[in-house]
Design a protein around this motif. Structure first.
Motif, PDB file in Angstrom:
ATOM      1  N   VAL A 203       0.978  -1.101  -0.316  1.00 21.80           N
ATOM      2  CA  VAL A 203       0.022   0.357  -0.064  1.00 21.80           C
ATOM      3  C   VAL A 203       0.852   1.073   0.061  1.00 21.80           C
ATOM      4  CG1 VAL A 203      -1.941   1.193   1.185  1.00 21.80           C
ATOM      5  CG2 VAL A 203      -1.936  -1.317   1.559  1.00 21.80           C
ATOM      6  N   LYS A 204       2.149   1.516   0.866  1.00 25.03           N
ATOM      7  CA  LYS A 204       3.206   2.192   0.997  1.00 25.03           C
ATOM      8  C   LYS A 204       3.594   2.764  -0.305  1.00 25.03           C
ATOM      9  CE  LYS A 204       4.044   1.666   5.613  1.00 25.03           C
ATOM     10  NZ  LYS A 204       4.054   3.023   6.206  1.00 25.03           N
ATOM     11  N   ALA A 205       4.125   1.642  -1.457  1.00 23.41           N
ATOM     12  CA  ALA A 205       4.670   1.648  -2.584  1.00 23.41           C
ATOM     13  C   ALA A 205       3.199   1.958  -3.494  1.00 23.41           C
ATOM     14  CB  ALA A 205       5.064   0.344  -2.861  1.00 23.41           C
ATOM     15  N   GLY A 206       2.235   1.911  -3.278  1.00 25.04           N
ATOM     16  CA  GLY A 206       1.353   2.702  -3.920  1.00 25.04           C
ATOM     17  C   GLY A 206       1.143   3.777  -3.824  1.00 25.04           C
ATOM     18  N   LEU A 207       0.936   3.995  -2.978  1.00 20.79           N
ATOM     19  CA  LEU A 207       0.669   5.800  -2.998  1.00 20.79           C
ATOM     20  C   LEU A 207       2.394   6.559  -3.049  1.00 20.79           C
ATOM     21  CD1 LEU A 207      -1.237   5.299   0.568  1.00 20.79           C
ATOM     22  CD2 LEU A 207      -1.498   5.844  -1.590  1.00 20.79           C
ATOM     23  N   TYR A 208       3.554   5.933  -2.911  1.00 21.02           N
ATOM     24  CA  TYR A 208       4.512   6.337  -3.609  1.00 21.02           C
ATOM     25  C   TYR A 208       4.147   6.727  -4.861  1.00 21.02           C
ATOM     26  CZ  TYR A 208       6.071   5.395   1.428  1.00 21.02           C
ATOM     27  OH  TYR A 208       6.504   5.824   2.788  1.00 21.02           O
ATOM     28  N   THR A 209       3.850   5.474  -5.652  1.00 22.60           N
ATOM     29  CA  THR A 209       4.394   5.876  -7.215  1.00 22.60           C
ATOM     30  C   THR A 209       3.288   6.666  -7.539  1.00 22.60           C
ATOM     31  OG1 THR A 209       4.610   3.016  -6.993  1.00 22.60           O
ATOM     32  CG2 THR A 209       3.464   4.287  -8.652  1.00 22.60           C
ATOM     33  N   VAL A 210       1.507   6.995  -6.466  1.00 27.39           N
ATOM     34  CA  VAL A 210       1.001   7.967  -7.389  1.00 27.39           C
ATOM     35  C   VAL A 210       1.036   9.103  -7.083  1.00 27.39           C
ATOM     36  CG1 VAL A 210      -1.460   9.056  -6.245  1.00 27.39           C
ATOM     37  CG2 VAL A 210      -1.594   6.491  -6.571  1.00 27.39           C
ATOM     38  N   GLY A 211       2.139   9.250  -5.833  1.00 26.44           N
ATOM     39  CA  GLY A 211       2.292  10.468  -5.220  1.00 26.44           C
ATOM     40  C   GLY A 211       4.144  11.512  -6.155  1.00 26.44           C
ATOM     41  N   SER A 212       4.661   9.962  -6.726  1.00 24.01           N
ATOM     42  CA  SER A 212       5.481  10.978  -7.780  1.00 24.01           C
ATOM     43  C   SER A 212       4.874  11.080  -8.971  1.00 24.01           C
ATOM     44  CB  SER A 212       6.170   9.386  -7.770  1.00 24.01           C
ATOM     45  OG  SER A 212       6.567   8.893  -6.672  1.00 24.01           O
ATOM     46  N   ILE A 213       3.673  10.496  -9.636  1.00 15.66           N
ATOM     47  CA  ILE A 213       3.470  10.793 -10.832  1.00 15.66           C
ATOM     48  C   ILE A 213       3.565  12.445 -11.198  1.00 15.66           C
ATOM     49  CG2 ILE A 213       1.140  10.959 -12.623  1.00 15.66           C
ATOM     50  CD1 ILE A 213       0.339   7.962 -10.778  1.00 15.66           C
ATOM     51  N   PRO A 214       2.822  14.093 -10.535  1.00 15.96           N
ATOM     52  CA  PRO A 214       3.165  14.669 -10.696  1.00 15.96           C
ATOM     53  C   PRO A 214       4.235  15.739 -11.088  1.00 15.96           C
ATOM     54  CG  PRO A 214       1.837  14.744  -8.919  1.00 15.96           C
ATOM     55  CD  PRO A 214       1.810  13.584  -9.017  1.00 15.96           C
ATOM     56  N   GLY A 215       5.174  14.934 -10.276  1.00 13.88           N
ATOM     57  CA  GLY A 215       6.198  15.660 -10.514  1.00 13.88           C
ATOM     58  C   GLY A 215       6.932  14.951 -11.796  1.00 13.88           C
ATOM     59  N   LEU A 216       6.855  13.810 -12.073  1.00  8.38           N
ATOM     60  CA  LEU A 216       7.077  13.122 -13.283  1.00  8.38           C
ATOM     61  C   LEU A 216       6.569  13.245 -14.536  1.00  8.38           C
ATOM     62  CD1 LEU A 216       7.070   9.127 -12.533  1.00  8.38           C
ATOM     63  CD2 LEU A 216       9.423  10.550 -12.915  1.00  8.38           C
ATOM     64  N   VAL A 217       5.179  14.066 -14.481  1.00 10.60           N
ATOM     65  CA  VAL A 217       4.624  14.969 -15.906  1.00 10.60           C
ATOM     66  C   VAL A 217       4.998  16.265 -15.576  1.00 10.60           C
ATOM     67  CG1 VAL A 217       2.195  16.514 -15.903  1.00 10.60           C
ATOM     68  CG2 VAL A 217       2.509  13.478 -15.084  1.00 10.60           C
ATOM     69  N   ARG A 218       5.440  16.557 -14.999  1.00  9.37           N
ATOM     70  CA  ARG A 218       6.198  18.207 -14.976  1.00  9.37           C
ATOM     71  C   ARG A 218       7.950  18.123 -15.131  1.00  9.37           C
ATOM     72  NH1 ARG A 218       3.390  22.195 -13.629  1.00  9.37           N
ATOM     73  NH2 ARG A 218       3.993  23.651 -12.755  1.00  9.37           N
ATOM     74  N   VAL A 219       7.985  17.048 -15.827  1.00  9.42           N
ATOM     75  CA  VAL A 219       9.728  16.353 -15.980  1.00  9.42           C
ATOM     76  C   VAL A 219       9.333  17.056 -17.507  1.00  9.42           C
ATOM     77  CG1 VAL A 219      11.251  15.507 -17.045  1.00  9.42           C
ATOM     78  CG2 VAL A 219      10.707  15.720 -14.234  1.00  9.42           C
ATOM     79  N   VAL A 220       7.551  16.002 -18.069  1.00  8.32           N
ATOM     80  CA  VAL A 220       7.330  15.626 -18.438  1.00  8.32           C
ATOM     81  C   VAL A 220       7.186  16.520 -20.324  1.00  8.32           C
ATOM     82  CG1 VAL A 220       5.868  14.188 -20.757  1.00  8.32           C
ATOM     83  CG2 VAL A 220       7.127  13.176 -18.837  1.00  8.32           C
ATOM     84  N   ASP A 221       6.621  17.718 -18.914  1.00 11.29           N
ATOM     85  CA  ASP A 221       5.826  18.788 -20.213  1.00 11.29           C
ATOM     86  C   ASP A 221       6.619  20.195 -19.734  1.00 11.29           C
ATOM     87  OD1 ASP A 221       3.400  17.269 -21.428  1.00 11.29           O
ATOM     88  OD2 ASP A 221       1.555  18.448 -19.727  1.00 11.29           O
ATOM     89  N   ASP A 222       7.688  19.363 -19.925  1.00 11.94           N
ATOM     90  CA  ASP A 222       8.788  20.790 -19.659  1.00 11.94           C
ATOM     91  C   ASP A 222       8.985  21.740 -18.523  1.00 11.94           C
ATOM     92  OD1 ASP A 222       9.755  19.107 -21.983  1.00 11.94           O
ATOM     93  OD2 ASP A 222       9.217  20.767 -23.494  1.00 11.94           O
ATOM     94  N   PHE A 223       7.755  21.787 -18.061  1.00  8.02           N
ATOM     95  CA  PHE A 223       7.940  22.666 -16.556  1.00  8.02           C
ATOM     96  C   PHE A 223       9.035  22.257 -15.490  1.00  8.02           C
ATOM     97  CE2 PHE A 223       3.085  22.303 -18.343  1.00  8.02           C
ATOM     98  CZ  PHE A 223       3.546  24.143 -17.826  1.00  8.02           C
ATOM     99  N   HIS A 224       9.733  21.412 -15.505  1.00 16.67           N
ATOM    100  CA  HIS A 224      11.420  21.012 -14.764  1.00 16.67           C
ATOM    101  C   HIS A 224      11.865  20.092 -15.565  1.00 16.67           C
ATOM    102  CE1 HIS A 224       9.579  23.252 -11.302  1.00 16.67           C
ATOM    103  NE2 HIS A 224       8.337  22.844 -11.056  1.00 16.67           N
ATOM    104  N   TRP A 225      13.592  19.771 -14.525  1.00 12.49           N
ATOM    105  CA  TRP A 225      13.952  18.818 -15.093  1.00 12.49           C
ATOM    106  C   TRP A 225      13.952  18.325 -14.058  1.00 12.49           C
ATOM    107  CZ3 TRP A 225      16.555  20.952 -19.507  1.00 12.49           C
ATOM    108  CH2 TRP A 225      16.743  22.009 -19.709  1.00 12.49           C
ATOM    109  N   VAL A 226      14.834  16.947 -14.269  1.00 10.48           N
ATOM    110  CA  VAL A 226      14.969  15.345 -13.960  1.00 10.48           C
ATOM    111  C   VAL A 226      15.653  16.369 -11.911  1.00 10.48           C
ATOM    112  CG1 VAL A 226      16.497  14.632 -14.228  1.00 10.48           C
ATOM    113  CG2 VAL A 226      14.731  13.039 -13.527  1.00 10.48           C
ATOM    114  N   SER A 227      16.742  16.703 -12.070  1.00  9.40           N
ATOM    115  CA  SER A 227      17.004  17.052 -10.842  1.00  9.40           C
ATOM    116  C   SER A 227      16.083  17.759  -9.623  1.00  9.40           C
ATOM    117  CB  SER A 227      18.489  17.542 -10.758  1.00  9.40           C
ATOM    118  OG  SER A 227      18.325  18.856 -12.082  1.00  9.40           O
TER     119      SER A 227
END
Length: 279
Positions: A203-227
């Motif tokens: 359950v923890k891993a699932g929540l962490y995965t869902v919580g990571s999506i916004p950050g990854l999307v911001r990288v994909v859409d050129d709002f942020h660098w991965v660092s």
């Protein structure tokens, strides 16, 4: 003599009964609310003061975080070019979720809803979770807003390189406010704080995965660098942990994982870098 004994016993019992009545009277919604608001501000202040109390291992983790961020900084542009190859394949609902969930207004709707549910149902554990969510979002949100203005890193969508900076502005300069990522910090703070309610590592891993999506999307859409995103995600863990430690002394209710030996550790070396979670 018996009458005197009864009289003394009565004098002893009455104050105790009065204290119980007074204590029960104090348990009102308003008093709970003001107590919780005080703990929100206290938790924010506590998290900001932690660097003054860090010891060897704490400074080592901060060094790993700084070193790892610098290492990612050297490959930011390569990662940005690489993600362009699959950018169009990501479903629109994932992109929309990533942008909307990490926004401050939606974040406080969620955290405020959790807290109010705990307040009105008189559930101390849920109240504490709401306090942890709000305090973590406030601490992280204010910190990243100040940092953006001081650092002034160019966003990928600006067309400038990852090493381009326009620092030290009192007003926010859009396209030069990439570091750190507010969406990543708020979203993962929520996921990490909510995950404390559950024992299951899945359950923890699932929540962490869902919580990571916004950050990854911001990288994909050129709002942020991965660092930007990795730094913000790890920093959100530090903030939540420090505030949760502060709340341990303020609430009787503890989380399910308090009885377990769970710890986060950063690892950094010539060929390895990451965050490990020990159960």
């Amino acid at each position: 003599m018996k009458i005197l004994k009864y009289f003394i016993a009565l004098l002893t019992i009455l104050p105790l009964a009065a204290q119980d009545l007074q204590s029960e009277k104090k348990k009102t919604l308003w008093n709970d609310f003001t107590y919780d608001v005080g703990n929100i501000f206290g938790g924010v202040g506590y998290s900001y003061s932690r660097p003054f109390h860090w010891k060897g291992n704490d400074w080592a983790n901060f060094g790993y975080l700084a070193g790892g961020t610098l290492l990612l900084f050297t490959v930011d542009e390569e990662v940005n070019h690489w993600k362009n190859g699959f950018q169009e394949d990501i479903p629109d609902f994932v992109i929309d979720y990533g942008h909307e969930y990490g926004s401050p207004e939606n974040n406080y709707m969620l955290t405020g809803g959790v807290y109010l549910a705990g307040l009105f149902t008189k559930n101390e554990k849920l109240r504490r979770t709401g306090v942890l969510l709000i305090a973590s979002a406030t601490a992280g949100g204010f910190l990243q807003q100040v940092s953006k203005r001081i650092i002034g890193r160019a966003r990928p969508k600006s067309g400038a390189g990852s090493a381009t900076f326009d620092p030290f502005h009192l007003d926010r300069v859009y396209d030069y406010d990439s570091f750190p990522s507010g969406h990543a910090m708020l979203a993962f703070s929520n996921a990490y704080a909510i995950a404390k309610q559950f024992k299951s590592p899945w359950v923890k891993a699932g929540l962490y995965t869902v919580g990571s999506i916004p950050g990854l999307v911001r990288v994909v859409d050129d709002f942020h660098w991965v660092s930007d995103v990795v730094f913000s995600t790890v920093l959100s863990i530090f903030i939540v942990e420090s505030i949760d430690r502060y709340l341990d002394s303020k609430y009787n209710e503890k989380y399910n994982d308090q009885s377990k030996n769970i710890s986060w550790n950063l690892s950094f070396g010539p060929s390895t870098m990451g965050v490990s979670l020990q159960f």
